[in-house]
Scaffold this active site. Structure first.
Site, PDB file in Angstrom:
ATOM      1  N   SER A 256       0.829  -1.194   0.000  1.00  0.00           N
ATOM      2  CA  SER A 256       0.000   0.000   0.000  1.00  0.00           C
ATOM      3  C   SER A 256       0.861   1.240   0.000  1.00  0.00           C
ATOM      4  O   SER A 256       2.032   1.214   0.348  1.00  0.00           O
ATOM      5  CB  SER A 256      -0.886   0.015   1.237  1.00  0.00           C
ATOM      6  OG  SER A 256      -0.046   0.192   2.368  1.00  0.00           O
ATOM      7  N   LYS A 257       0.240   2.319  -0.379  1.00  0.00           N
ATOM      8  CA  LYS A 257       0.892   3.611  -0.500  1.00  0.00           C
ATOM      9  C   LYS A 257       1.495   4.037   0.838  1.00  0.00           C
ATOM     10  O   LYS A 257       2.515   4.709   0.883  1.00  0.00           O
ATOM     11  CB  LYS A 257      -0.162   4.608  -0.985  1.00  0.00           C
ATOM     12  CG  LYS A 257       0.312   6.005  -1.168  1.00  0.00           C
ATOM     13  CD  LYS A 257       0.361   6.366  -2.653  1.00  0.00           C
ATOM     14  CE  LYS A 257       1.071   7.675  -2.880  1.00  0.00           C
ATOM     15  NZ  LYS A 257       2.385   7.607  -3.401  1.00  0.00           N
ATOM     16  N   ARG A 258       0.824   3.652   1.906  1.00  0.00           N
ATOM     17  CA  ARG A 258       1.255   4.115   3.224  1.00  0.00           C
ATOM     18  C   ARG A 258       2.707   3.737   3.525  1.00  0.00           C
ATOM     19  O   ARG A 258       3.386   4.409   4.252  1.00  0.00           O
ATOM     20  CB  ARG A 258       0.335   3.565   4.311  1.00  0.00           C
ATOM     21  CG  ARG A 258      -0.572   4.645   4.871  1.00  0.00           C
ATOM     22  CD  ARG A 258      -1.626   4.073   5.763  1.00  0.00           C
ATOM     23  NE  ARG A 258      -2.539   3.217   5.014  1.00  0.00           N
ATOM     24  CZ  ARG A 258      -2.877   1.991   5.374  1.00  0.00           C
ATOM     25  NH1 ARG A 258      -2.380   1.462   6.444  1.00  0.00           N
ATOM     26  NH2 ARG A 258      -3.723   1.297   4.637  1.00  0.00           N
TER      27      ARG A 258
END
Ligand code: GLU
Length: 485
Positions: free
Chosen positions: A255-257
Protein backbone atom coordinates in the site's frame (compact mmCIF):
# COMPACT_ATOMS: atom_id res chain seq x y z
CA UNK A 1 -1.50 -29.74 -35.48
CA UNK A 2 -0.46 -26.17 -36.24
CA UNK A 3 0.27 -24.66 -32.89
CA UNK A 4 -1.74 -21.54 -32.28
CA UNK A 5 0.01 -18.23 -31.80
CA UNK A 6 0.28 -17.07 -28.22
CA UNK A 7 -1.66 -13.87 -27.55
CA UNK A 8 -1.65 -12.19 -24.17
CA UNK A 9 -2.94 -8.89 -22.94
CA UNK A 10 -2.33 -6.27 -20.31
CA UNK A 11 -5.73 -4.79 -19.50
CA UNK A 12 -5.40 -1.88 -17.10
CA UNK A 13 -8.20 0.40 -16.02
CA UNK A 14 -7.27 4.06 -16.41
CA UNK A 15 -7.88 4.99 -12.79
CA UNK A 16 -4.59 6.76 -12.06
CA UNK A 17 -0.90 6.10 -12.26
CA UNK A 18 0.49 2.72 -13.22
CA UNK A 19 0.97 0.78 -9.99
CA UNK A 20 4.06 -1.38 -9.51
CA UNK A 21 1.73 -4.40 -9.39
CA UNK A 22 0.36 -3.37 -12.78
CA UNK A 23 3.88 -3.11 -14.11
CA UNK A 24 4.60 -6.63 -12.94
CA UNK A 25 1.49 -7.92 -14.73
CA UNK A 26 2.51 -6.04 -17.88
CA UNK A 27 6.07 -7.33 -17.63
CA UNK A 28 5.14 -11.01 -17.18
CA UNK A 29 2.73 -10.80 -20.10
CA UNK A 30 5.38 -9.10 -22.19
CA UNK A 31 8.10 -11.63 -21.32
CA UNK A 32 5.77 -14.53 -22.02
CA UNK A 33 4.72 -13.06 -25.37
CA UNK A 34 8.25 -12.26 -26.48
CA UNK A 35 9.76 -15.61 -25.55
CA UNK A 36 7.03 -17.40 -27.46
CA UNK A 37 7.10 -15.05 -30.42
CA UNK A 38 3.55 -14.19 -29.52
CA UNK A 39 1.53 -11.00 -29.43
CA UNK A 40 1.35 -8.58 -26.52
CA UNK A 41 -1.89 -6.61 -26.49
CA UNK A 42 -2.67 -3.47 -24.54
CA UNK A 43 -6.37 -3.12 -23.80
CA UNK A 44 -7.84 -0.20 -21.89
CA UNK A 45 -10.66 -1.28 -19.58
CA UNK A 46 -12.45 1.99 -19.02
CA UNK A 47 -16.03 0.87 -18.48
CA UNK A 48 -16.27 2.13 -14.92
CA UNK A 49 -16.86 5.78 -15.70
CA UNK A 50 -16.89 6.81 -12.05
CA UNK A 51 -13.27 5.76 -11.65
CA UNK A 52 -11.99 7.23 -14.90
CA UNK A 53 -9.06 9.61 -14.48
CA UNK A 54 -8.28 12.17 -17.16
CA UNK A 55 -4.83 11.64 -18.68
CA UNK A 56 -4.41 8.16 -17.17
CA UNK A 57 -4.29 6.39 -20.55
CA UNK A 58 -1.59 8.70 -21.87
CA UNK A 59 0.36 8.27 -18.66
CA UNK A 60 0.06 4.51 -18.90
CA UNK A 61 1.28 4.32 -22.47
CA UNK A 62 4.07 6.72 -21.69
CA UNK A 63 5.19 4.71 -18.67
CA UNK A 64 5.15 1.42 -20.59
CA UNK A 65 7.22 3.08 -23.26
CA UNK A 66 9.67 4.37 -20.68
CA UNK A 67 10.27 0.91 -19.22
CA UNK A 68 10.59 -0.50 -22.72
CA UNK A 69 7.56 -2.80 -22.84
CA UNK A 70 6.34 -2.14 -26.35
CA UNK A 71 2.96 -3.61 -27.22
CA UNK A 72 2.00 -5.06 -30.57
CA UNK A 73 -1.70 -4.28 -30.67
CA UNK A 74 -3.54 -1.62 -28.73
CA UNK A 75 -4.71 1.97 -28.66
CA UNK A 76 -2.98 4.36 -31.10
CA UNK A 77 -1.19 1.43 -32.79
CA UNK A 78 -4.38 -0.44 -33.64
CA UNK A 79 -4.48 -4.08 -34.75
CA UNK A 80 -6.77 -6.63 -36.31
CA UNK A 81 -9.07 -6.99 -33.30
CA UNK A 82 -9.64 -3.37 -32.28
CA UNK A 83 -10.79 -1.04 -31.03
CA UNK A 84 -8.68 -1.71 -27.94
CA UNK A 85 -10.45 0.75 -25.69
CA UNK A 86 -13.54 -0.79 -24.13
CA UNK A 87 -15.63 2.38 -24.14
CA UNK A 88 -15.38 2.22 -27.94
CA UNK A 89 -16.84 -1.29 -28.01
CA UNK A 90 -20.16 -0.76 -26.24
CA UNK A 91 -22.29 -2.08 -29.10
CA UNK A 92 -20.39 -5.36 -29.03
CA UNK A 93 -21.08 -5.94 -25.32
CA UNK A 94 -24.74 -5.01 -25.68
CA UNK A 95 -25.10 -7.52 -28.48
CA UNK A 96 -23.64 -10.33 -26.38
CA UNK A 97 -25.64 -9.38 -23.29
CA UNK A 98 -28.80 -9.43 -25.39
CA UNK A 99 -27.84 -12.81 -26.82
CA UNK A 100 -27.62 -14.25 -23.31
CA UNK A 101 -31.04 -12.82 -22.45
CA UNK A 102 -32.53 -14.35 -25.59
CA UNK A 103 -31.05 -17.71 -24.68
CA UNK A 104 -32.38 -17.53 -21.12
CA UNK A 105 -28.89 -17.31 -19.61
CA UNK A 106 -29.32 -13.73 -18.40
CA UNK A 107 -32.29 -11.54 -17.53
CA UNK A 108 -33.43 -7.96 -17.25
CA UNK A 109 -33.54 -6.53 -13.76
CA UNK A 110 -35.46 -3.34 -13.03
CA UNK A 111 -34.87 -3.20 -9.28
CA UNK A 112 -34.14 0.24 -7.95
CA UNK A 113 -31.00 0.86 -5.96
CA UNK A 114 -33.20 1.52 -2.91
CA UNK A 115 -34.79 -1.89 -3.17
CA UNK A 116 -31.40 -3.59 -3.63
CA UNK A 117 -29.98 -1.73 -0.68
CA UNK A 118 -32.86 -2.76 1.55
CA UNK A 119 -32.64 -6.38 0.41
CA UNK A 120 -28.91 -6.47 1.13
CA UNK A 121 -29.26 -4.96 4.58
CA UNK A 122 -31.95 -7.48 5.49
CA UNK A 123 -29.88 -10.43 4.30
CA UNK A 124 -26.80 -9.16 6.09
CA UNK A 125 -28.76 -8.69 9.28
CA UNK A 126 -29.84 -12.31 9.03
CA UNK A 127 -26.18 -13.20 8.55
CA UNK A 128 -26.80 -14.51 5.05
CA UNK A 129 -24.65 -14.08 1.94
CA UNK A 130 -25.98 -10.89 0.36
CA UNK A 131 -26.83 -11.91 -3.16
CA UNK A 132 -29.58 -10.72 -5.42
CA UNK A 133 -32.93 -12.35 -4.56
CA UNK A 134 -33.92 -12.83 -8.21
CA UNK A 135 -37.01 -10.74 -7.85
CA UNK A 136 -36.92 -9.82 -11.54
CA UNK A 137 -36.30 -13.37 -12.69
CA UNK A 138 -39.95 -13.99 -11.88
CA UNK A 139 -41.25 -11.27 -14.19
CA UNK A 140 -43.40 -12.51 -17.08
CA UNK A 141 -42.41 -11.72 -20.68
CA UNK A 142 -45.24 -9.22 -20.95
CA UNK A 143 -44.25 -7.47 -17.72
CA UNK A 144 -40.71 -7.19 -19.04
CA UNK A 145 -41.91 -5.83 -22.35
CA UNK A 146 -44.12 -3.34 -20.58
CA UNK A 147 -41.25 -2.05 -18.41
CA UNK A 148 -38.86 -1.82 -21.35
CA UNK A 149 -41.48 0.12 -23.33
CA UNK A 150 -41.93 2.62 -20.54
CA UNK A 151 -38.15 3.18 -20.54
CA UNK A 152 -37.56 2.04 -16.99
CA UNK A 153 -33.84 1.83 -16.26
CA UNK A 154 -32.58 -1.74 -16.20
CA UNK A 155 -29.50 -3.86 -15.87
CA UNK A 156 -28.85 -7.30 -17.34
CA UNK A 157 -27.86 -9.98 -14.86
CA UNK A 158 -26.40 -13.38 -15.55
CA UNK A 159 -28.35 -16.36 -14.31
CA UNK A 160 -26.02 -18.36 -12.12
CA UNK A 161 -27.00 -22.05 -11.88
CA UNK A 162 -28.04 -23.39 -8.48
CA UNK A 163 -25.99 -25.94 -6.60
CA UNK A 164 -23.23 -26.48 -9.08
CA UNK A 165 -19.53 -26.68 -8.49
CA UNK A 166 -17.50 -24.54 -10.81
CA UNK A 167 -14.05 -25.92 -11.45
CA UNK A 168 -11.11 -24.47 -13.22
CA UNK A 169 -7.38 -24.89 -13.50
CA UNK A 170 -4.94 -22.08 -12.92
CA UNK A 171 -1.27 -22.47 -13.90
CA UNK A 172 -0.19 -21.00 -10.56
CA UNK A 173 -3.04 -21.83 -8.18
CA UNK A 174 -3.62 -25.28 -9.77
CA UNK A 175 -7.11 -26.79 -9.34
CA UNK A 176 -9.68 -24.40 -7.96
CA UNK A 177 -13.35 -25.06 -7.29
CA UNK A 178 -16.15 -23.00 -5.90
CA UNK A 179 -19.83 -23.59 -5.29
CA UNK A 180 -22.21 -21.58 -7.46
CA UNK A 181 -24.15 -20.82 -4.29
CA UNK A 182 -21.45 -18.30 -3.47
CA UNK A 183 -21.89 -16.45 -6.72
CA UNK A 184 -24.26 -13.57 -7.14
CA UNK A 185 -26.34 -13.10 -10.28
CA UNK A 186 -23.71 -10.74 -11.54
CA UNK A 187 -24.71 -7.60 -13.40
CA UNK A 188 -23.31 -7.84 -16.93
CA UNK A 189 -24.70 -4.68 -18.43
CA UNK A 190 -25.25 -1.61 -16.28
CA UNK A 191 -28.11 0.87 -16.48
CA UNK A 192 -25.81 3.41 -18.14
CA UNK A 193 -25.41 0.97 -21.03
CA UNK A 194 -21.83 0.13 -20.11
CA UNK A 195 -20.79 -3.46 -19.49
CA UNK A 196 -19.32 -4.53 -16.18
CA UNK A 197 -15.74 -5.71 -16.06
CA UNK A 198 -16.82 -9.36 -16.20
CA UNK A 199 -18.76 -9.22 -19.43
CA UNK A 200 -16.35 -6.91 -21.23
CA UNK A 201 -13.33 -8.89 -20.12
CA UNK A 202 -14.64 -12.25 -21.28
CA UNK A 203 -16.04 -10.95 -24.55
CA UNK A 204 -12.82 -9.13 -25.38
CA UNK A 205 -10.50 -11.96 -24.40
CA UNK A 206 -12.50 -14.16 -26.73
CA UNK A 207 -12.79 -11.73 -29.63
CA UNK A 208 -9.16 -10.67 -29.33
CA UNK A 209 -8.17 -14.35 -29.41
CA UNK A 210 -6.32 -14.15 -26.10
CA UNK A 211 -4.73 -17.52 -25.35
CA UNK A 212 -3.34 -16.84 -21.84
CA UNK A 213 -4.77 -14.59 -19.16
CA UNK A 214 -1.96 -13.53 -16.82
CA UNK A 215 -3.04 -11.09 -14.12
CA UNK A 216 -2.98 -10.34 -10.40
CA UNK A 217 -4.44 -12.68 -7.82
CA UNK A 218 -7.06 -10.12 -6.83
CA UNK A 219 -8.97 -11.20 -9.95
CA UNK A 220 -9.14 -14.86 -8.94
CA UNK A 221 -12.56 -14.50 -7.25
CA UNK A 222 -13.97 -13.25 -10.56
CA UNK A 223 -12.91 -16.34 -12.47
CA UNK A 224 -15.96 -18.53 -11.64
CA UNK A 225 -18.25 -15.92 -13.18
CA UNK A 226 -16.03 -15.80 -16.22
CA UNK A 227 -16.02 -19.58 -16.51
CA UNK A 228 -19.82 -19.55 -16.53
CA UNK A 229 -19.82 -16.90 -19.23
CA UNK A 230 -17.43 -18.92 -21.37
CA UNK A 231 -19.75 -21.88 -20.97
CA UNK A 232 -22.84 -19.80 -21.82
CA UNK A 233 -21.22 -18.51 -24.98
CA UNK A 234 -19.74 -21.88 -25.74
CA UNK A 235 -16.26 -20.39 -25.98
CA UNK A 236 -12.95 -21.92 -25.03
CA UNK A 237 -11.48 -20.69 -21.72
CA UNK A 238 -7.96 -19.25 -22.11
CA UNK A 239 -5.13 -20.61 -19.98
CA UNK A 240 -5.27 -18.81 -16.62
CA UNK A 241 -2.37 -17.67 -14.46
CA UNK A 242 -2.99 -15.52 -11.38
CA UNK A 243 0.12 -13.84 -10.01
CA UNK A 244 0.78 -13.71 -6.27
CA UNK A 245 -0.03 -10.61 -4.26
CA UNK A 246 2.59 -7.94 -3.66
CA UNK A 247 3.23 -7.37 0.03
CA UNK A 248 4.78 -4.73 2.24
CA UNK A 249 7.77 -5.95 4.28
CA UNK A 250 5.36 -6.48 7.23
CA UNK A 251 3.43 -8.88 4.93
CA UNK A 252 0.38 -6.64 4.63
CA UNK A 253 -0.95 -5.94 1.15
CA UNK A 254 1.32 -3.46 -0.66
CA UNK A 255 0.00 0.00 0.00
CA UNK A 256 0.89 3.61 -0.50
CA UNK A 257 1.26 4.12 3.22
CA UNK A 258 4.51 2.17 3.31
CA UNK A 259 6.20 3.72 0.28
CA UNK A 260 5.81 4.62 -3.34
CA UNK A 261 3.56 2.38 -5.41
CA UNK A 262 3.38 4.34 -8.66
CA UNK A 263 5.97 3.48 -11.31
CA UNK A 264 6.01 7.22 -11.97
CA UNK A 265 7.47 7.84 -8.50
CA UNK A 266 10.42 5.54 -9.19
CA UNK A 267 11.00 7.18 -12.52
CA UNK A 268 10.95 10.62 -10.88
CA UNK A 269 13.52 9.50 -8.34
CA UNK A 270 15.79 8.48 -11.15
CA UNK A 271 15.82 4.70 -10.89
CA UNK A 272 17.15 3.05 -14.02
CA UNK A 273 14.44 1.34 -16.02
CA UNK A 274 16.73 -1.70 -16.14
CA UNK A 275 16.95 -1.78 -12.34
CA UNK A 276 13.22 -1.41 -11.85
CA UNK A 277 12.34 -4.06 -14.42
CA UNK A 278 14.87 -6.49 -12.96
CA UNK A 279 13.51 -5.98 -9.46
CA UNK A 280 9.87 -6.25 -10.56
CA UNK A 281 10.63 -9.46 -12.48
CA UNK A 282 11.76 -11.10 -9.24
CA UNK A 283 8.49 -10.30 -7.44
CA UNK A 284 6.98 -13.75 -7.75
CA UNK A 285 9.36 -15.34 -10.25
CA UNK A 286 12.86 -16.71 -9.67
CA UNK A 287 15.31 -18.33 -12.08
CA UNK A 288 15.76 -21.43 -9.91
CA UNK A 289 19.35 -20.56 -9.02
CA UNK A 290 21.27 -17.79 -7.30
CA UNK A 291 21.30 -15.30 -10.15
CA UNK A 292 19.59 -11.99 -9.49
CA UNK A 293 20.77 -9.56 -12.11
CA UNK A 294 19.05 -9.72 -15.50
CA UNK A 295 18.59 -7.49 -18.49
CA UNK A 296 15.24 -7.43 -20.26
CA UNK A 297 16.71 -9.61 -23.02
CA UNK A 298 17.92 -12.14 -20.46
CA UNK A 299 14.53 -12.12 -18.76
CA UNK A 300 12.84 -12.90 -22.06
CA UNK A 301 15.02 -16.00 -22.32
CA UNK A 302 14.81 -17.08 -18.70
CA UNK A 303 11.28 -16.25 -17.58
CA UNK A 304 8.78 -19.05 -17.16
CA UNK A 305 5.28 -19.04 -15.74
CA UNK A 306 6.05 -22.42 -14.15
CA UNK A 307 8.56 -20.71 -11.90
CA UNK A 308 6.07 -18.18 -10.56
CA UNK A 309 5.21 -19.04 -6.97
CA UNK A 310 1.87 -18.63 -5.32
CA UNK A 311 2.94 -17.07 -2.04
CA UNK A 312 2.93 -13.29 -1.74
CA UNK A 313 6.01 -11.43 -2.96
CA UNK A 314 7.54 -8.85 -0.64
CA UNK A 315 8.32 -5.48 -2.14
CA UNK A 316 11.64 -4.76 -0.50
CA UNK A 317 13.02 -1.34 -1.33
CA UNK A 318 16.54 -2.26 -0.15
CA UNK A 319 16.58 -5.01 -2.71
CA UNK A 320 15.44 -2.60 -5.41
CA UNK A 321 18.22 -0.20 -4.40
CA UNK A 322 20.82 -2.94 -4.55
CA UNK A 323 19.64 -4.24 -7.91
CA UNK A 324 19.51 -0.72 -9.30
CA UNK A 325 23.10 -0.14 -8.20
CA UNK A 326 24.19 -3.29 -10.05
CA UNK A 327 22.71 -1.82 -13.21
CA UNK A 328 24.37 1.54 -12.52
CA UNK A 329 27.67 -0.39 -12.49
CA UNK A 330 27.01 -1.54 -16.02
CA UNK A 331 26.48 1.93 -17.47
CA UNK A 332 28.77 4.71 -18.63
CA UNK A 333 28.42 8.26 -17.37
CA UNK A 334 27.30 9.30 -20.84
CA UNK A 335 24.48 6.76 -20.79
CA UNK A 336 23.29 8.04 -17.44
CA UNK A 337 23.56 11.73 -18.31
CA UNK A 338 19.97 12.09 -19.64
CA UNK A 339 18.60 10.73 -16.37
CA UNK A 340 20.42 13.31 -14.27
CA UNK A 341 19.41 16.03 -16.71
CA UNK A 342 15.76 15.04 -16.50
CA UNK A 343 15.90 15.16 -12.72
CA UNK A 344 17.63 18.54 -12.73
CA UNK A 345 15.01 19.87 -15.13
CA UNK A 346 12.34 19.11 -12.54
CA UNK A 347 14.33 20.42 -9.59
CA UNK A 348 14.95 23.85 -8.11
CA UNK A 349 18.11 23.98 -10.22
CA UNK A 350 16.14 23.83 -13.45
CA UNK A 351 17.13 27.32 -14.59
CA UNK A 352 20.85 26.84 -14.01
CA UNK A 353 23.18 25.71 -16.75
CA UNK A 354 25.58 22.81 -16.28
CA UNK A 355 27.63 21.46 -19.15
CA UNK A 356 27.45 17.78 -20.09
CA UNK A 357 31.08 17.47 -19.20
CA UNK A 358 30.45 18.88 -15.72
CA UNK A 359 27.46 16.60 -15.11
CA UNK A 360 29.33 13.53 -16.31
CA UNK A 361 32.05 14.27 -13.78
CA UNK A 362 29.41 14.63 -11.05
CA UNK A 363 27.95 11.26 -12.04
CA UNK A 364 31.40 9.71 -12.00
CA UNK A 365 32.05 11.00 -8.48
CA UNK A 366 28.66 9.97 -7.12
CA UNK A 367 27.73 6.78 -8.98
CA UNK A 368 28.86 4.43 -6.25
CA UNK A 369 27.22 6.50 -3.55
CA UNK A 370 23.64 6.55 -4.75
CA UNK A 371 20.86 4.07 -5.32
CA UNK A 372 18.92 6.30 -7.70
CA UNK A 373 19.75 9.53 -9.45
CA UNK A 374 17.75 11.97 -7.36
CA UNK A 375 20.19 10.80 -4.69
CA UNK A 376 22.85 12.95 -6.35
CA UNK A 377 20.82 16.07 -5.57
CA UNK A 378 20.01 14.85 -2.08
CA UNK A 379 23.54 13.80 -1.17
CA UNK A 380 25.61 16.36 -3.02
CA UNK A 381 23.63 19.56 -3.58
CA UNK A 382 26.98 21.39 -3.45
CA UNK A 383 27.62 20.42 -7.06
CA UNK A 384 24.68 22.61 -8.01
CA UNK A 385 24.84 25.48 -5.52
CA UNK A 386 27.29 26.73 -2.85
CA UNK A 387 26.53 25.49 0.65
CA UNK A 388 24.05 27.65 2.51
CA UNK A 389 24.93 26.17 5.86
CA UNK A 390 27.70 24.09 7.35
CA UNK A 391 27.44 20.89 9.36
CA UNK A 392 27.79 21.94 13.01
CA UNK A 393 29.13 18.60 14.23
CA UNK A 394 31.82 18.71 11.61
CA UNK A 395 32.63 22.34 12.49
CA UNK A 396 33.06 21.43 16.14
CA UNK A 397 35.45 18.68 15.16
CA UNK A 398 37.46 20.20 12.36
CA UNK A 399 37.25 23.98 12.41
CA UNK A 400 39.79 25.57 14.75
CA UNK A 401 40.44 29.20 15.63
CA UNK A 402 43.48 29.07 13.33
CA UNK A 403 41.65 27.48 10.39
CA UNK A 404 40.87 30.78 8.61
CA UNK A 405 44.59 31.65 8.58
CA UNK A 406 45.54 28.23 7.26
CA UNK A 407 42.90 28.46 4.57
CA UNK A 408 44.11 31.92 3.68
CA UNK A 409 47.51 30.37 2.88
CA UNK A 410 45.84 27.65 0.90
CA UNK A 411 43.97 30.21 -1.18
CA UNK A 412 47.31 31.82 -2.00
CA UNK A 413 48.64 28.47 -3.22
CA UNK A 414 45.50 27.66 -5.17
CA UNK A 415 45.54 31.11 -6.82
CA UNK A 416 48.92 30.38 -8.35
CA UNK A 417 47.59 27.28 -10.14
CA UNK A 418 46.89 27.43 -13.81
CA UNK A 419 43.89 25.33 -14.87
CA UNK A 420 44.51 22.84 -12.05
CA UNK A 421 43.55 19.19 -12.13
CA UNK A 422 42.96 16.87 -9.23
CA UNK A 423 46.68 16.24 -8.58
CA UNK A 424 47.50 19.95 -8.78
CA UNK A 425 45.00 20.70 -5.99
CA UNK A 426 46.45 17.85 -3.99
CA UNK A 427 50.05 19.00 -4.40
CA UNK A 428 49.15 22.59 -3.55
CA UNK A 429 47.37 21.45 -0.41
CA UNK A 430 50.34 19.31 0.60
CA UNK A 431 52.74 22.21 0.08
CA UNK A 432 50.58 24.48 2.23
CA UNK A 433 50.37 21.94 5.04
CA UNK A 434 54.10 21.43 4.94
CA UNK A 435 54.85 25.16 5.01
CA UNK A 436 52.52 25.54 7.98
CA UNK A 437 54.05 22.53 9.70
CA UNK A 438 50.63 20.85 9.94
CA UNK A 439 49.28 17.40 9.20
CA UNK A 440 47.31 17.45 5.91
CA UNK A 441 44.19 16.24 7.64
CA UNK A 442 43.76 19.56 9.45
CA UNK A 443 43.36 21.33 6.13
CA UNK A 444 41.57 18.62 4.18
CA UNK A 445 38.61 18.49 6.57
CA UNK A 446 38.28 22.24 6.71
CA UNK A 447 38.33 22.54 2.92
CA UNK A 448 35.72 19.83 2.56
CA UNK A 449 33.50 21.69 4.97
CA UNK A 450 34.09 24.98 3.19
CA UNK A 451 33.28 23.76 -0.32
CA UNK A 452 30.49 21.32 0.48
CA UNK A 453 29.10 22.26 3.88
CA UNK A 454 29.23 18.56 4.74
CA UNK A 455 31.52 16.02 6.26
CA UNK A 456 30.90 13.21 3.78
CA UNK A 457 31.11 12.70 0.08
CA UNK A 458 33.46 11.63 -2.67
CA UNK A 459 37.21 12.25 -2.46
CA UNK A 460 37.99 15.90 -1.71
CA UNK A 461 40.23 16.31 -4.75
CA UNK A 462 37.47 14.97 -6.99
CA UNK A 463 35.13 17.60 -5.60
CA UNK A 464 37.71 20.35 -6.13
CA UNK A 465 38.44 19.13 -9.63
CA UNK A 466 34.75 19.23 -10.52
CA UNK A 467 34.02 22.62 -8.98
CA UNK A 468 37.12 24.25 -10.49
CA UNK A 469 39.63 26.71 -9.08
CA UNK A 470 37.52 29.90 -9.09
CA UNK A 471 34.52 28.32 -7.43
CA UNK A 472 36.70 26.56 -4.86
CA UNK A 473 38.45 29.77 -3.87
CA UNK A 474 35.13 31.64 -3.71
CA UNK A 475 33.64 29.01 -1.45
CA UNK A 476 36.63 28.91 0.88
CA UNK A 477 36.49 32.69 1.21
CA UNK A 478 32.79 32.52 1.92
CA UNK A 479 33.25 29.85 4.58
CA UNK A 480 35.94 31.91 6.31
CA UNK A 481 33.43 34.74 6.45
CA UNK A 482 30.42 32.65 7.47
CA UNK A 483 31.68 30.02 9.89
CA UNK A 484 31.75 31.46 13.38
CA UNK A 485 33.03 29.48 16.31
N1 GLU B 1 -9.12 -4.03 -15.78
C1 GLU B 1 -8.55 -4.95 -14.85
C2 GLU B 1 -7.49 -4.19 -14.07
O1 GLU B 1 -7.61 -3.02 -13.93
C3 GLU B 1 -7.98 -6.10 -15.62
C4 GLU B 1 -8.03 -7.40 -14.95
C5 GLU B 1 -7.70 -8.47 -15.98
O2 GLU B 1 -6.57 -8.50 -16.44
O3 GLU B 1 -8.59 -9.22 -16.32
O4 GLU B 1 -6.54 -4.72 -13.57
Amino acid sequence: MISEQIRVRFAPSPTGFLHVGGLRTALYNYLFARQNHGVFILRIEDTDRSRYVEGAVENLINTLQWVGLDYDEGPIKGGAYGPYVQSERLEIYRKYAKQLVDEGKAYYCFCTSDRLEQMRTELEQKGEFAKYDRFCLKLSPSEIEQKLKSNLPYVIRMKVPDNTTIKFYDLIRKDVEISSELIDDQVLLKSDGYPTYHLANVVDDHLMKVTHVIRGEEWLPSVPKHILLYQYFNWEVPVLAHLPLLLNPDKSKLSKRQGDVAVEDYRAKGYLREGLINFIALLGWNPGDEREIFTLEELIKEFSLERVGKSGAVFNIDKLNWINLQHIHRKTEKEMLPILKEILSRSKYKDLFFSDDYLEKVIHAMRERINYFAGILEKSPYFFEPPKEYDSVYIAKHWKAETPDWLGKLIEEFSKLNNPKKEDFENALNRTAEALGLGRGKIIHAVRLAVSGMGEGPGLYDILDILGKEEVIKRIQQAIKNIKL
